[in-house]
Write an enzyme that holds these catalytic residues in place. Structure first.
Site, PDB file in Angstrom:
ATOM      1  N   GLU A 134       0.839  -1.207   0.000  1.00 30.52           N
ATOM      2  CA  GLU A 134       0.000   0.000   0.000  1.00 30.52           C
ATOM      3  C   GLU A 134       0.873   1.256   0.000  1.00 30.52           C
ATOM      4  OE1 GLU A 134      -0.144  -2.531   2.016  1.00 30.52           O
ATOM      5  OE2 GLU A 134      -2.091  -3.453   1.646  1.00 30.52           O
TER       6      GLU A 134
ATOM      7  N   TRP B 238      15.180 -37.740 -19.259  1.00 27.33           N
ATOM      8  CA  TRP B 238      14.088 -36.944 -18.740  1.00 27.33           C
ATOM      9  C   TRP B 238      12.777 -37.348 -19.412  1.00 27.33           C
ATOM     10  CZ3 TRP B 238      15.318 -34.713 -14.423  1.00 27.33           C
ATOM     11  CH2 TRP B 238      16.633 -34.270 -14.206  1.00 27.33           C
TER      12      TRP B 238
ATOM     13  N   ASP C 282      18.054 -41.368  -8.447  1.00 30.98           N
ATOM     14  CA  ASP C 282      18.262 -40.190  -9.320  1.00 30.98           C
ATOM     15  C   ASP C 282      19.450 -39.316  -8.917  1.00 30.98           C
ATOM     16  OD1 ASP C 282      15.917 -41.009 -10.460  1.00 30.98           O
ATOM     17  OD2 ASP C 282      14.720 -39.276  -9.862  1.00 30.98           O
TER      18      ASP C 282
ATOM     19  N   GLY D 153       6.183 -42.723  -6.606  1.00 27.58           N
ATOM     20  CA  GLY D 153       4.815 -43.103  -6.273  1.00 27.58           C
ATOM     21  C   GLY D 153       4.635 -43.690  -4.884  1.00 27.58           C
TER      22      GLY D 153
ATOM     23  N   LEU E 174       6.101 -42.892  -1.873  1.00 30.22           N
ATOM     24  CA  LEU E 174       5.906 -41.858  -0.853  1.00 30.22           C
ATOM     25  C   LEU E 174       4.698 -40.971  -1.207  1.00 30.22           C
ATOM     26  CD1 LEU E 174       6.919 -40.712   1.766  1.00 30.22           C
ATOM     27  CD2 LEU E 174       8.607 -39.384   0.508  1.00 30.22           C
ATOM     28  N   ALA E 175       4.479 -40.769  -2.514  1.00 34.31           N
ATOM     29  CA  ALA E 175       3.330 -39.933  -2.927  1.00 34.31           C
ATOM     30  C   ALA E 175       2.034 -40.559  -2.419  1.00 34.31           C
ATOM     31  CB  ALA E 175       3.298 -39.785  -4.440  1.00 34.31           C
TER      32      ALA E 175
HETATM   33  N1  NDP Z   1       9.126 -38.522 -13.089  1.00 38.33           N
HETATM   34  C1  NDP Z   1       9.056 -38.027 -11.886  1.00 38.33           C
HETATM   35  O1  NDP Z   1       8.429 -36.999 -11.660  1.00 38.33           O
HETATM   36  C2  NDP Z   1       9.737 -38.723 -10.779  1.00 38.33           C
HETATM   37  C3  NDP Z   1      10.264 -39.961 -10.970  1.00 38.33           C
HETATM   38  N2  NDP Z   1      10.855 -40.612  -9.939  1.00 38.33           N
HETATM   39  C4  NDP Z   1      11.300 -41.984 -10.179  1.00 38.33           C
HETATM   40  O2  NDP Z   1      10.568 -42.838  -9.318  1.00 38.33           O
HETATM   41  C5  NDP Z   1      11.373 -43.934  -8.921  1.00 38.33           C
HETATM   42  C6  NDP Z   1      11.374 -44.004  -7.404  1.00 38.33           C
HETATM   43  O3  NDP Z   1      10.062 -44.176  -6.937  1.00 38.33           O
HETATM   44  P1  NDP Z   1       9.736 -44.613  -5.429  1.00 38.33           P
HETATM   45  O4  NDP Z   1      10.452 -45.839  -5.085  1.00 38.33           O
HETATM   46  O5  NDP Z   1       8.273 -44.624  -5.323  1.00 38.33           O
HETATM   47  O6  NDP Z   1      10.430 -43.418  -4.639  1.00 38.33           O
HETATM   48  P2  NDP Z   1      10.037 -42.473  -3.426  1.00 38.33           P
HETATM   49  O7  NDP Z   1      10.631 -41.140  -3.664  1.00 38.33           O
HETATM   50  O8  NDP Z   1       8.586 -42.504  -3.198  1.00 38.33           O
HETATM   51  O9  NDP Z   1      10.765 -43.145  -2.260  1.00 38.33           O
HETATM   52  C7  NDP Z   1      10.235 -44.212  -1.498  1.00 38.33           C
HETATM   53  C8  NDP Z   1      10.985 -44.240  -0.215  1.00 38.33           C
HETATM   54  O10 NDP Z   1      10.537 -43.200   0.637  1.00 38.33           O
HETATM   55  C9  NDP Z   1      10.942 -43.495   1.956  1.00 38.33           C
HETATM   56  N3  NDP Z   1       9.850 -43.368   2.918  1.00 38.33           N
HETATM   57  C10 NDP Z   1       9.982 -42.786   4.129  1.00 38.33           C
HETATM   58  N4  NDP Z   1       8.862 -42.843   4.807  1.00 38.33           N
HETATM   59  C11 NDP Z   1       7.970 -43.423   4.031  1.00 38.33           C
HETATM   60  C12 NDP Z   1       6.612 -43.744   4.213  1.00 38.33           C
HETATM   61  N5  NDP Z   1       5.950 -43.439   5.325  1.00 38.33           N
HETATM   62  N6  NDP Z   1       5.986 -44.366   3.204  1.00 38.33           N
HETATM   63  C13 NDP Z   1       6.631 -44.644   2.065  1.00 38.33           C
HETATM   64  N7  NDP Z   1       7.934 -44.362   1.836  1.00 38.33           N
HETATM   65  C14 NDP Z   1       8.593 -43.753   2.819  1.00 38.33           C
HETATM   66  C15 NDP Z   1      11.469 -44.939   1.932  1.00 38.33           C
HETATM   67  O11 NDP Z   1      12.872 -44.756   1.857  1.00 38.33           O
HETATM   68  P3  NDP Z   1      13.933 -45.807   2.452  1.00 38.33           P
HETATM   69  O12 NDP Z   1      13.795 -47.002   1.545  1.00 38.33           O
HETATM   70  O13 NDP Z   1      15.223 -45.103   2.297  1.00 38.33           O
HETATM   71  O14 NDP Z   1      13.526 -46.082   3.845  1.00 38.33           O
HETATM   72  C16 NDP Z   1      10.899 -45.477   0.635  1.00 38.33           C
HETATM   73  O15 NDP Z   1      11.643 -46.527   0.109  1.00 38.33           O
HETATM   74  C17 NDP Z   1      12.731 -43.689  -9.485  1.00 38.33           C
HETATM   75  O16 NDP Z   1      12.865 -44.455 -10.646  1.00 38.33           O
HETATM   76  C18 NDP Z   1      12.728 -42.223  -9.837  1.00 38.33           C
HETATM   77  O17 NDP Z   1      13.546 -41.952 -10.939  1.00 38.33           O
HETATM   78  C19 NDP Z   1      10.950 -40.063  -8.694  1.00 38.33           C
HETATM   79  C20 NDP Z   1      10.453 -38.810  -8.458  1.00 38.33           C
HETATM   80  C21 NDP Z   1       9.778 -38.046  -9.472  1.00 38.33           C
HETATM   81  N1  AOF Z   2      12.346 -37.155 -14.256  1.00 41.29           N
HETATM   82  C1  AOF Z   2      11.798 -35.952 -14.141  1.00 41.29           C
HETATM   83  C2  AOF Z   2      11.699 -35.300 -12.888  1.00 41.29           C
HETATM   84  N2  AOF Z   2      12.194 -35.909 -11.771  1.00 41.29           N
HETATM   85  C3  AOF Z   2      12.337 -35.232 -10.498  1.00 41.29           C
HETATM   86  O1  AOF Z   2      13.345 -34.261 -10.555  1.00 41.29           O
HETATM   87  C4  AOF Z   2      14.424 -34.659  -9.704  1.00 41.29           C
HETATM   88  C5  AOF Z   2      15.749 -34.256 -10.304  1.00 41.29           C
HETATM   89  O2  AOF Z   2      15.937 -32.889 -10.043  1.00 41.29           O
HETATM   90  P1  AOF Z   2      17.317 -32.144 -10.323  1.00 41.29           P
HETATM   91  O3  AOF Z   2      18.423 -33.076  -9.940  1.00 41.29           O
HETATM   92  O4  AOF Z   2      17.285 -30.930  -9.469  1.00 41.29           O
HETATM   93  O5  AOF Z   2      17.321 -31.804 -11.787  1.00 41.29           O
HETATM   94  C6  AOF Z   2      14.251 -36.136  -9.573  1.00 41.29           C
HETATM   95  O6  AOF Z   2      14.853 -36.675  -8.445  1.00 41.29           O
HETATM   96  C7  AOF Z   2      12.781 -36.258  -9.478  1.00 41.29           C
HETATM   97  O7  AOF Z   2      12.316 -35.863  -8.222  1.00 41.29           O
HETATM   98  N3  AOF Z   2      11.107 -34.075 -12.835  1.00 41.29           N
HETATM   99  C8  AOF Z   2      10.638 -33.466 -13.955  1.00 41.29           C
HETATM  100  O8  AOF Z   2      10.115 -32.356 -13.872  1.00 41.29           O
HETATM  101  N4  AOF Z   2      10.761 -34.072 -15.139  1.00 41.29           N
HETATM  102  C9  AOF Z   2      11.297 -35.281 -15.304  1.00 41.29           C
HETATM  103  O9  AOF Z   2      11.365 -35.756 -16.419  1.00 41.29           O
END
Ligand code: NDP
Ligand code: AOF
Length: 593
Positions: free
Chosen positions: A89, A216, A246, A337, A339-340
């Site tokens: 403001e 990517w 990653d 997926g 943790l999501a």
């Molecule tokens: N395209 C995209 O946008 C993305 C792609 N990816 C890809 O996804 C894959 C990994 O997926 P994902 O295994 O699902 O990875 P996550 O990032 O979901 O990691 C899972 C891990 O999270 C930890 N964790 C801690 N607390 C919890 C809880 N309460 N519940 C569940 N998990 C918990 C555990 O780690 P710990 O085992 O150490 O105990 C578990 O193994 C890779 O190939 C990566 O490249 C990942 C992110 C984004």
């Molecule tokens: N593969 C993928 C993603 N992956 C996400 O981005 C992280 C990598 O980030 P950085 O190392 O900062 O570049 C990786 O661990 C995952 O969480 N993101 C996206 O927008 N597009 C993509 O195709």
């Protein structure tokens, strides 16, 4: 920084020639519509300005201000750049100079007069502003309404969207104000940081190849957009597996933006010794883990400067509540997926950003964006709200809310019901008095307060009940020896807490002993008990009357019938009955005087 922009031209209302053929009445309506359209345009611009500093103001709101001349032209603009910098403001008034005299100021949100700082209000008053249009009242209870009252008491006309101004355009403009401060509003209501789940997936719904390789999926343009999303967040969070797979950096690399903290959630702590996240040249990292996990590795991380926080139960809700208490406003989830799914299941995700790339990777076991949610029918699917579709380079960005942006501070009962329950309460302007524990300032309103009442027992004889809680019984009058014993046990319980405990356990063990008409009479039973309590104790009666004009809410997070609930989701019947009684007592005192 104040920007100057060309005067807004808004097409509304009839041409002068057409106008002459219409009645005066019509002209009035058209002027009204016209000013509404103009108000909506300027408020949207204020919201747009406020958004410029997303990420920098955290944990404070984003504020934007537009000052328009009497003819509706933009004279000055400003936005709060960061926490502690000059208010929007003040900047807008400076930019507008003399053009602000008798003009209108448009604010996306009511200023928060933090710690007696009235700079925003003073700037508008001194600039000679005649009218102020406000998109939203301040969402924080202790600041809500203060600046509006201050401006009105200085003689400025204040119009709040949705209260003093209504209509479709106004509703849309209000929405833009809600969106720009959604993190603050959602955080205040849900007591976890505003959480956004972002992922990039192929057209066939995979976030990586079956090998786990993911770089990517989305285009460079989309990834630049992700840097911006990071820059708007206080932290970016991933799971342990994404770190192993990653080796991400998770930094905001769009130039000059705010840099979020990085958080890793790992139960096993089976993480690599070498990782980009342990490199602190840009920003630091916090690892959250299960209590007792790999103590030696914890030491190793600590030696690298990584903060490790242990949790008894490592789940997304506990972790988010912890970061809420550390002051975090917004968190970007960039996990896989697994943790999501856990984050969605625990209800912490507010918004989703899905980048969909026009490519197909296939793979039966290739990871997908959201793991197991336990749903078996498509009717259980979570529908996104306020969905937006946007093309980003070759990709499609689909975003939407998983939970609606809540009503900032719910008035319980609702605005519409308030007048019926107690005409002394003015919706919007009323103060809310919360009570819960007996030692709270208004704790005597609780049914656990140690004030005995005299009320008839099952046989109609007057008896003394040590508190309202002792009297409020579901088993009175039931023709069963166990029920009769129960009534006596509750009546002679040493404390209201004990009375409640006995009642609860009896109901759990023998639900058939609850009197059959209980649901239809319980409000009346409570009303009679409260009427007695607030009639026989003069100091309680004065205390109740002293709250006239305020909304009373029992702040019980558990009891969603008698209490207001954690986020205002409760029905607050105790508060309602107290307000009703207050209104009756006030009515009686007026008729007797
Ligand atoms: N395209 C995209 O946008 C993305 C792609 N990816 C890809 O996804 C894959 C990994 O997926 P994902 O295994 O699902 O990875 P996550 O990032 O979901 O990691 C899972 C891990 O999270 C930890 N964790 C801690 N607390 C919890 C809880 N309460 N519940 C569940 N998990 C918990 C555990 O780690 P710990 O085992 O150490 O105990 C578990 O193994 C890779 O190939 C990566 O490249 C990942 C992110 C984004
Ligand atoms: N593969 C993928 C993603 N992956 C996400 O981005 C992280 C990598 O980030 P950085 O190392 O900062 O570049 C990786 O661990 C995952 O969480 N993101 C996206 O927008 N597009 C993509 O195709």
């Amino acid at each position: 920084m104040a920007l100057s922009s060309p005067p807004m031209r808004v097409s509304c209302g009839p041409t002068p020639a057409a106008a002459t053929t219409r009645s005066n009445n019509n002209n009035k309506n058209n002027n009204f519509l016209c000013s509404h359209a103009l108000d909506a345009v300027h408020i949207r611009r204020a919201a747009e300005l406020a958004d410029k500093s997303a990420g920098f103001t955290s944990p404070h709101p984003n504020f934007g201000c537009v000052i328009a001349t009497q003819s509706g032209k933009v004279a000055g603009e400003g936005f709060l750049y960061a926490q502690g910098t000059r208010p929007a403001e003040v900047l807008a008034a400076e930019a507008a100079g003399n053009f602000s005299r008798r003009g209108t100021a448009y604010l996306n949100m009511e200023p928060g007069d933090c710690h007696g700082d009235h700079a925003a209000v003073s700037a508008l008053v001194q600039a000679g502003i005649e009218r102020v249009v406000i998109g939203l009242r301040h969402p924080l209870q202790h600041l809500r309404g203060n600046s509006i009252r201050a401006l009105r008491s200085e003689g400025l006309q204040v119009h709040v969207l949705g209260e003093d101004l209504n209509g479709k355009l106004i509703e849309e403009a209000r929405k833009s104000c809600l969106l720009v401060n959604a993190p603050l509003i959602c955080r205040a209501a849900s007591r976890v940081p505003f959480s956004v789940l972002k992922y990039a997936m192929t057209l066939d719904g995979k976030i990586a190849a079956s090998s786990g390789h993911a770089s990517w999926i989305s285009s460079r343009t989309s990834r630049n957009r992700v840097f911006e999303l990071r820059g708007r967040s206080d932290a970016v969070i991933v799971g342990g597996n994404t770190v192993r797979r990653d080796n991400p950096r998770l930094t905001a690399r769009h130039g000059g933006g705010h840099m979020p903290m990085r958080i890793v959630m790992s139960q096993t702590l089976d993480l690599p010794e070498e990782a980009n996240l342990w490199d602190f040249s840009d920003v630091s990292t916090i690892v959250v883990t299960q209590r007792g996990a790999r103590k030696r590795f914890q030491k190793f991380l600590a030696s690298k400067g990584v903060e490790v926080v242990e949790f008894d139960i490592l789940n997304p809700r506990e972790v988010m509540e912890y970061f809420h208490d550390r002051g975090y406003l917004s968190v970007l989830w960039e996990c896989g997926g697994t943790l999501a799914a856990a984050a969605i299941s625990s209800g912490v995700i507010h918004k989703v950003f899905a980048f969909v790339a026009p490519k197909i990777i296939g793979g039966k076991n290739a990871p997908t964006p959201v793991g197991e949610l336990g749903m078996v029918e498509m009717s259980q699917a979570l529908d996104l709200i306020d969905v937006c579709y946007e093309q980003v380079g070759p990709d499609m960005l689909i975003s939407g809310f998983l939970q609606p942006i809540p009503d900032a501070t719910p008035v319980i009962p609702s605005v519409d019901e308030t007048y019926e329950i107690d005409p002394t309460v003015t919706p919007y302007e009323s103060r809310i008095i919360f009570f819960y524990k007996t030692w709270d300032p208004y704790g005597a309103f609780s049914n656990f307060s140690p004030h005995a009442i005299k009320m008839p027992d099952a046989s109609g004889d007057y008896a003394t009940w040590l508190s309202v809680e002792h009297y409020y019984q579901k088993f009175v009058g039931v023709d069963d020896p166990v029920a009769r014993d129960g009534v006596e046990n509750i009546k002679s319980a040493k404390s209201p807490e004990e009375a409640a405990r006995i009642g609860r356990s009896m109901q759990r063990q023998q639900p058939d002993l609850v009197r059959s008409d209980w649901e239809s009479v319980k409000i009346e039973v409570m009303y009679r008990a409260l009427k007695c309590k607030f009639s026989i104790y003069p100091h309680l009666n004065s205390m109740l009357l002293s709250t006239a004009g305020s909304v009373l809410v029992e702040a019980s997070p558990h009891d969603l019938f008698w209490g207001g609930g954690r986020d205002g989701e409760g029905l607050n019947y105790l508060g309602r009955l107290l307000m009703q009684l207050r209104s009756e007592f006030l009515g009686e005192s007026h008729t007797s005087s």
